[in-house]
Scaffold this motif. Sequence first.
Motif, short mmCIF file in Angstrom:
data_model
loop_
_atom_site.label_atom_id
_atom_site.label_comp_id
_atom_site.label_asym_id
_atom_site.label_seq_id
_atom_site.Cartn_x
_atom_site.Cartn_y
_atom_site.Cartn_z
N ASP A 21 24.77 31.13 1.48
CA ASP A 21 25.74 31.87 0.68
C ASP A 21 25.69 31.40 -0.77
O ASP A 21 25.38 30.24 -1.06
N THR A 22 26.05 32.30 -1.67
CA THR A 22 26.23 31.96 -3.08
C THR A 22 27.73 31.96 -3.36
O THR A 22 28.41 32.94 -3.09
N LEU A 48 23.18 27.14 -9.48
CA LEU A 48 22.37 28.28 -9.90
C LEU A 48 22.67 28.68 -11.33
O LEU A 48 21.78 29.01 -12.10
N GLU A 71 24.53 27.58 -4.63
CA GLU A 71 24.03 28.02 -3.33
C GLU A 71 24.34 26.93 -2.32
O GLU A 71 24.14 25.74 -2.60
N THR A 73 23.30 24.85 0.59
CA THR A 73 21.98 24.53 1.14
C THR A 73 22.03 23.80 2.47
O THR A 73 21.03 23.78 3.19
#
Length: 111
Positions: A21-22, A48, A71, A73
Amino acid sequence: MAAVRLSNADAGGPVEVHVGDTVSLLLPEPPTTGFTWRWHVPVGLRVLVDERVGMSPGAPGRETQRRLAVEVTTAGRHELVAELARPWENAARSRLDFVLAAGAAESAAGR
């Protein structure tokens, strides 16, 4: 993967997210006071974007916003800290804690 948007109202409580997901965070930032947001980004989140938005030509002193996009991770509990401070001062004027509870990535069919 999903796009999750947060504001200062989301500070404190856990926000459920998934790996991949962002997460975008938008916070007000007064441009003429010297105060800017500084971030403490944990392992498990990758930055980002970190930018000031809302600046308009011909509108000096107008409040802008700071946008951080990360993001997710890795799975787990990630605490993202935002501090409003002047670069030349050690103490922050205010602090916001955002808790991201990251689960494993979901398949497109599972969303």
